[in-house]
Write an enzyme that holds these catalytic residues in place. Structure first.
Site, PDB file in Angstrom:
ATOM      1  N   LYS A 183       0.806  -1.308  -0.039  1.00 16.15           N
ATOM      2  CA  LYS A 183      -0.203  -0.002   0.046  1.00 16.15           C
ATOM      3  C   LYS A 183       1.006   1.173   0.001  1.00 16.15           C
ATOM      4  O   LYS A 183       0.528   2.250  -0.445  1.00 16.15           O
ATOM      5  CB  LYS A 183      -0.868   0.028   1.091  1.00 16.15           C
ATOM      6  N   ASP A 187     -10.409   1.684   2.088  1.00 19.59           N
ATOM      7  CA  ASP A 187     -10.491   1.269   3.462  1.00 19.59           C
ATOM      8  C   ASP A 187     -11.506   1.927   4.560  1.00 19.59           C
ATOM      9  O   ASP A 187     -12.557   1.281   5.113  1.00 19.59           O
ATOM     10  CB  ASP A 187      -9.186   0.958   3.908  1.00 19.59           C
TER      11      ASP A 187
HETATM   12  P1  NDP Z   1       0.625  -2.684   9.863  1.00 18.30           P
HETATM   13  O1  NDP Z   1       1.803  -3.898   9.861  1.00 18.30           O
HETATM   14  O2  NDP Z   1       0.853  -1.704   9.107  1.00 18.30           O
HETATM   15  O3  NDP Z   1       0.260  -2.352  11.465  1.00 18.30           O
HETATM   16  C1  NDP Z   1       0.348  -3.435  12.469  1.00 18.30           C
HETATM   17  C2  NDP Z   1      -0.323  -2.738  13.794  1.00 18.30           C
HETATM   18  O4  NDP Z   1      -0.576  -3.921  14.885  1.00 18.30           O
HETATM   19  C3  NDP Z   1       0.936  -1.843  14.597  1.00 18.30           C
HETATM   20  O5  NDP Z   1       0.187  -0.789  14.945  1.00 18.30           O
HETATM   21  C4  NDP Z   1       1.299  -2.708  15.620  1.00 18.30           C
HETATM   22  O6  NDP Z   1       2.016  -2.170  16.676  1.00 18.30           O
HETATM   23  C5  NDP Z   1       0.326  -3.667  16.017  1.00 18.30           C
HETATM   24  N1  NDP Z   1       0.503  -4.892  16.369  1.00 18.30           N
HETATM   25  C6  NDP Z   1       1.012  -6.001  15.778  1.00 18.30           C
HETATM   26  N2  NDP Z   1       1.166  -7.177  16.686  1.00 18.30           N
HETATM   27  C7  NDP Z   1       0.619  -6.632  17.826  1.00 18.30           C
HETATM   28  C8  NDP Z   1       0.218  -7.248  19.031  1.00 18.30           C
HETATM   29  N3  NDP Z   1       0.710  -8.727  19.242  1.00 18.30           N
HETATM   30  N4  NDP Z   1      -0.530  -6.728  20.059  1.00 18.30           N
HETATM   31  C9  NDP Z   1      -0.429  -5.281  19.730  1.00 18.30           C
HETATM   32  N5  NDP Z   1      -0.244  -4.465  18.559  1.00 18.30           N
HETATM   33  C10 NDP Z   1       0.365  -5.341  17.700  1.00 18.30           C
HETATM   34  O7  NDP Z   1      -0.694  -3.835   9.578  1.00 18.30           O
HETATM   35  P2  NDP Z   1      -1.891  -2.946   9.054  1.00 18.30           P
HETATM   36  O8  NDP Z   1      -2.409  -1.746   9.538  1.00 18.30           O
HETATM   37  O9  NDP Z   1      -1.766  -2.803   7.151  1.00 18.30           O
HETATM   38  O10 NDP Z   1      -3.141  -4.217   9.141  1.00 18.30           O
HETATM   39  C11 NDP Z   1      -3.669  -4.264  10.184  1.00 18.30           C
HETATM   40  C12 NDP Z   1      -4.692  -5.261  10.310  1.00 18.30           C
HETATM   41  O11 NDP Z   1      -5.971  -4.852   9.575  1.00 18.30           O
HETATM   42  C13 NDP Z   1      -4.400  -6.695   9.642  1.00 18.30           C
HETATM   43  O12 NDP Z   1      -4.982  -7.808  10.356  1.00 18.30           O
HETATM   44  C14 NDP Z   1      -5.157  -6.639   8.191  1.00 18.30           C
HETATM   45  O13 NDP Z   1      -5.498  -7.891   7.833  1.00 18.30           O
HETATM   46  C15 NDP Z   1      -6.454  -5.953   8.689  1.00 18.30           C
HETATM   47  N6  NDP Z   1      -7.238  -4.949   7.395  1.00 18.30           N
HETATM   48  C16 NDP Z   1      -8.366  -5.448   7.026  1.00 18.30           C
HETATM   49  C17 NDP Z   1      -9.036  -4.766   6.265  1.00 18.30           C
HETATM   50  C18 NDP Z   1     -10.338  -5.321   5.669  1.00 18.30           C
HETATM   51  O14 NDP Z   1     -10.974  -4.739   4.540  1.00 18.30           O
HETATM   52  N7  NDP Z   1     -11.195  -5.980   6.558  1.00 18.30           N
HETATM   53  C19 NDP Z   1      -8.348  -3.536   5.287  1.00 18.30           C
HETATM   54  C20 NDP Z   1      -6.969  -3.499   5.752  1.00 18.30           C
HETATM   55  C21 NDP Z   1      -6.326  -4.098   7.062  1.00 18.30           C
HETATM   56  P3  NDP Z   1       3.395  -1.481  17.030  1.00 18.30           P
HETATM   57  O15 NDP Z   1       3.345  -0.333  15.892  1.00 18.30           O
HETATM   58  O16 NDP Z   1       3.336  -1.487  18.279  1.00 18.30           O
HETATM   59  O17 NDP Z   1       4.217  -2.641  16.289  1.00 18.30           O
END
Ligand code: NDP
Length: 273
Positions: free
Chosen positions: A66, A102
């Site tokens: 993205k 989104d």
């Molecule tokens: P990114 O990799 O950009 O961001 C990940 C985020 O998750 C960060 O804020 C990270 O925190 C946090 N995180 C990861 N593991 C943990 C944990 N164990 N506990 C707490 N926080 C955690 O991912 P995206 O933002 O692109 O995607 C996030 C989710 O949204 C995915 O599951 C994706 O499939 C879903 N999604 C669904 C869509 C839909 O249409 N339904 C559309 C877009 C996304 P930190 O910064 O502290 O590492």
């Protein structure tokens, strides 16, 4: 000639987008195809150029491209600019245009499919990655009483708060770590972290869920650890992100074809399968 569209990602085989767009095309009588393209981690731009050269009209973009799509787009919509991430590219003689559907998808699911009025509500958004960025501006536009951003790395949520505060237009916006949520209550809690991908739930303080509250996980296809914990903590309603997926696809379809497909039968079909 049949118009060609695709989703580009890595991995992409699991994507439901080809199935969703095939049903949209059938329902709206559009002469088009939609395929899934697997691009190597460093091969996004090449994959787009190859698809354009073969007559492609547009693509959806999923993990992890993205930000590459944002960089590739010559022009971008205001909502893509705010998100700094692009999930929809449209090709025309004027060049490549980037948009982000989104946020619209999430709001459509929350308001139309789940029947929520977000105005005046207390919303907690967990996560500070691409998905959280994409939905922030549309969430602010629904005029919640307060939008609280919380992330495992608190600094990222604080930075997001600072970046979006000028766009908040009178809504209260807060940012911090999970521990700072102790003693607070919310009407809607949205999990935009990727914790569910590894069967984990964000480590939240107890007591966050107000009466009649909704817990929403952007992840779809299973009852996640976040939803299980939310139910145990008193969330009245649970929802996964399948509706968001279908609604963001409908918005992309509208951008490309100028026709708005009915999402209800598609959502029903996917829920059954
Ligand atoms: P990114 O990799 O950009 O961001 C990940 C985020 O998750 C960060 O804020 C990270 O925190 C946090 N995180 C990861 N593991 C943990 C944990 N164990 N506990 C707490 N926080 C955690 O991912 P995206 O933002 O692109 O995607 C996030 C989710 O949204 C995915 O599951 C994706 O499939 C879903 N999604 C669904 C869509 C839909 O249409 N339904 C559309 C877009 C996304 P930190 O910064 O502290 O590492």
């Amino acid at each position: 000639m049949t118009d060609r569209y695709a989703v580009i990602g890595n991995p992409v085989a699991h994507s439901k987008s080809p199935q969703i767009h095939a049903v949209f095309a059938e329902l709206t009588l559009q002469d088009m195809t939609y395929e899934a393209i697997l691009a190597p981690p460093d091969g996004f731009t090449q994959a787009v150029r190859t698809f354009m050269a073969a007559g492609g009209r547009g693509v959806n973009v999923t993990v992890p491209f993205k930000l590459d799509a944002y960089a590739l787009a010559a022009t971008r919509s205001p909502r893509a600019e705010a998100a700094r991430a692009v999930n929809t590219l449209t090709f025309s003689p004027r060049g490549i245009h980037g948009d982000n559907t989104d946020g619209v998808g999430l709001i459509a699911d929350l308001t139309r499919n789940l029947g929520l009025d977000l105005a005046g509500r207390r919303i907690l958004l967990l996560g500070a990655g691409g998905a959280a960025r994409g939905v922030l501006l549309p969430l602010l536009e629904t005029k919640p009483a307060v939008l609280t951003l919380a992330n495992r790395m608190a600094e990222k949520a604080r930075a997001l708060k600072a970046a979006f505060e000028p766009l908040a237009d009178g809504c209260a916006i807060e940012g911090g770590g999970f521990a700072e949520l102790a003693g607070r209550q919310f009407d809607v809690v949205i999990n935009a972290t990727s914790a569910s991908l590894s069967d984990e739930a964000p480590l939240l303080p107890a007591g966050l869920y107000a009466a009649d509250s909704l817990a929403y996980d952007m992840m779809y296809g299973k009852t996640t650890a976040f939803l299980v914990a939310a139910r145990a903590q008193g969330a009245a309603r649970l929802a996964d992100g399948l509706g968001m997926l279908v609604e963001q696809a409908a918005e992309s379809f509208f951008l490309w074809r100028g026709v708005r497909p009915d999402t209800v039968p598609v959502l029903e079909l996917l829920r059954k399968s």
